[in-house]
Design a protein around this motif. Structure first.
Motif, mmCIF file in Angstrom:
data_model
loop_
_atom_site.group_PDB
_atom_site.id
_atom_site.type_symbol
_atom_site.label_atom_id
_atom_site.label_comp_id
_atom_site.label_asym_id
_atom_site.label_seq_id
_atom_site.Cartn_x
_atom_site.Cartn_y
_atom_site.Cartn_z
ATOM 1 N N LEU A 106 0.808 -1.212 0.000
ATOM 2 C CA LEU A 106 0.000 0.000 0.000
ATOM 3 C C LEU A 106 0.846 1.269 0.000
ATOM 4 O O LEU A 106 0.493 2.263 -0.634
ATOM 5 C CB LEU A 106 -0.944 0.014 1.209
ATOM 6 C CG LEU A 106 -2.089 -0.993 1.190
ATOM 7 C CD1 LEU A 106 -2.910 -0.868 2.466
ATOM 8 C CD2 LEU A 106 -2.989 -0.786 -0.032
ATOM 9 N N ARG A 107 1.991 1.231 0.701
ATOM 10 C CA ARG A 107 2.736 2.467 0.868
ATOM 11 C C ARG A 107 4.258 2.313 0.850
ATOM 12 O O ARG A 107 4.950 3.046 0.160
ATOM 13 C CB ARG A 107 2.319 3.118 2.200
ATOM 14 C CG ARG A 107 2.960 4.446 2.504
ATOM 15 C CD ARG A 107 2.562 5.514 1.499
ATOM 16 N NE ARG A 107 3.169 6.803 1.818
ATOM 17 C CZ ARG A 107 3.146 7.847 1.009
ATOM 18 N NH1 ARG A 107 2.536 7.747 -0.170
ATOM 19 N NH2 ARG A 107 3.711 8.978 1.363
ATOM 20 N N LEU A 108 4.776 1.360 1.633
ATOM 21 C CA LEU A 108 6.217 1.310 1.882
ATOM 22 C C LEU A 108 7.053 1.101 0.623
ATOM 23 O O LEU A 108 8.187 1.598 0.547
ATOM 24 C CB LEU A 108 6.533 0.203 2.894
ATOM 25 C CG LEU A 108 5.996 0.420 4.314
ATOM 26 C CD1 LEU A 108 6.390 -0.741 5.217
ATOM 27 C CD2 LEU A 108 6.513 1.733 4.891
ATOM 28 N N LYS A 109 6.533 0.385 -0.371
ATOM 29 C CA LYS A 109 7.333 0.127 -1.568
ATOM 30 C C LYS A 109 7.590 1.386 -2.387
ATOM 31 O O LYS A 109 8.420 1.377 -3.302
ATOM 32 C CB LYS A 109 6.671 -0.940 -2.439
ATOM 33 C CG LYS A 109 5.371 -0.525 -3.093
ATOM 34 C CD LYS A 109 4.829 -1.665 -3.931
ATOM 35 C CE LYS A 109 3.525 -1.298 -4.631
ATOM 36 N NZ LYS A 109 3.002 -2.436 -5.425
ATOM 37 N N ARG A 110 6.895 2.454 -2.061
ATOM 38 C CA ARG A 110 7.104 3.732 -2.751
ATOM 39 C C ARG A 110 7.848 4.742 -1.877
ATOM 40 O O ARG A 110 7.952 5.913 -2.237
ATOM 41 C CB ARG A 110 5.757 4.312 -3.199
ATOM 42 C CG ARG A 110 5.063 3.495 -4.276
ATOM 43 C CD ARG A 110 3.766 4.131 -4.713
ATOM 44 N NE ARG A 110 2.750 4.020 -3.673
ATOM 45 C CZ ARG A 110 1.947 2.960 -3.516
ATOM 46 N NH1 ARG A 110 2.055 1.932 -4.335
ATOM 47 N NH2 ARG A 110 1.049 2.927 -2.558
ATOM 48 N N MET A 111 8.340 4.300 -0.712
ATOM 49 C CA MET A 111 9.047 5.181 0.210
ATOM 50 C C MET A 111 10.525 4.812 0.243
ATOM 51 O O MET A 111 10.886 3.686 0.608
ATOM 52 C CB MET A 111 8.429 5.082 1.612
ATOM 53 C CG MET A 111 6.961 5.499 1.652
ATOM 54 S SD MET A 111 6.242 5.394 3.315
ATOM 55 C CE MET A 111 7.112 6.737 4.133
#
Length: 328
Positions: free
Chosen positions: A144-149
């Motif tokens: 949901l989020r971490l792979k883009r951070m």
């Protein structure tokens, strides 16, 4: 009469062949090649020198449950990304994107695999159940989020390996050395950074569509991060293998395995080094892109495979000699 029997036999063989083909599509959708990552669960009894039938069965259960959980998430990811995968030159061949496995069937498979892993994990041990639950939550957060951070994406990958190692200990009631957990985390960070390096290099050479997070990385940044975690991995492994006086391995003879670890790390760096990979891949085309798929390195790179085998055999000999009282 004979023609009727022949027709029945032909229909039966056709049905068997069709079912077999469908089964292969279902298996491919679960991405069994990725299961090599879950072999980390066997590290706990091996590093603790607690290799017996009970520990092996416990580790095997943890391995199966993590394979089910990870495959469940791969199915979910392929369902969510089905439209974008169909536009991708490689991902379009995945069973769900290619229409070989329906979304309805894939959804059912994912629910059964994830639900089964969580239920059996909690039934086996609260600690094992907690590890699988934490892994599931981590996967949700990652997708949901971490792979883009930036940085956190690599940290999430490393955390997944630490949870696998913890699950192996939880399934076998083994107390892990803190050096072992730190070494696992450092090696996992190393693999994650090497994967990002290879992906970034591939984008620069081939012009592939990059992950969104790659725009925040540069090769120089990844190399500096690599230097830190490589040093950390070697130091923590050396401290663990130094023996019980440092709360590590049960015998300091494990220092004999340190050269295998060093060679394995250096070999992996060779496969991903942006200054060397072009000339090396020309001489060894089968190695190209291996560092983008760390789960395949063990299967396709013979030197690393032999290094792992040598490390395991050395550990076995040390364990055998210690058991017989020939070393301490």
């Amino acid at each position: 009469m004979d023609s009727r029997r022949t027709s029945v036999v032909e229909k039966s063989l056709t049905a068997i062949a069709t079912n077999s083909k469908k089964s292969s599509y279902y298996l491919a959708a679960m991405r069994p090649r990725q299961w090599t990552k879950n072999l980390v669960v066997f590290a706990a009894p091996l590093f603790a020198f607690s290799i017996n039938l009970q520990s092996l069965l416990g580790s095997l259960l943890a391995f199966v449950l993590f394979c089910c959980a990870s495959s469940g998430f791969y199915l979910i990811n392929d369902i969510v990304d089905v439209e974008s995968d169909r536009q991708h030159p490689v991902k379009c061949k995945r069973p769900i994107a290619a229409g070989l496995v329906s979304i309805r069937v894939a959804t059912g498979m994912a629910l059964v695999l994830l639900g089964g892993a969580l239920i059996f994990g909690w039934l086996r041990s609260p600690h094992l159940g907690a590890a699988i639950t934490a892994y599931a939550l981590l996967q949700v957060a990652y997708n949901l989020r971490l792979k883009r951070m930036v940085i956190l994406d690599v940290g999430a990958i490393a955390t997944g390996f630490v949870l696998r190692a913890y699950a192996g200990a939880a399934a076998t009631s083994i107390t892990l050395s803190s050096w072992f957990l730190m070494c696992t985390a450092m090696l996992a960070l190393f693999l994650g950074i090497e994967k990002r390096k290879a992906e970034l290099r591939s984008v620069q050479i081939k012009g592939n569509k990059p992950r969104s997070v790659l725009k925040y990385y540069s090769l120089s940044l990844l190399e500096r991060m690599e230097n830190v975690v490589t040093t950390g991995a070697v130091v923590t492994y050396a401290l663990w293998s130094a023996g019980p006086h440092l709360r590590g391995a049960s015998t300091s003879w494990m220092l004999l395995t340190l050269p295998f670890v060093l060679y394995g790390i250096f070999r992996y760096q060779l496969l991903s080094d942006p200054r060397e990979i072009d000339s090396y891949s020309n001489d060894h085309p089968e190695k190209g892109g291996l560092s983008e798929r760390p789960e395949e390195v063990l299967l396709k790179d013979l030197p690393i495979l032999l290094t792992v085998i040598g490390w395991v055999l050395t550990c076995f000999v040390i364990l055998l000699l210690k058991h017989q009282g020939l070393i301490v």
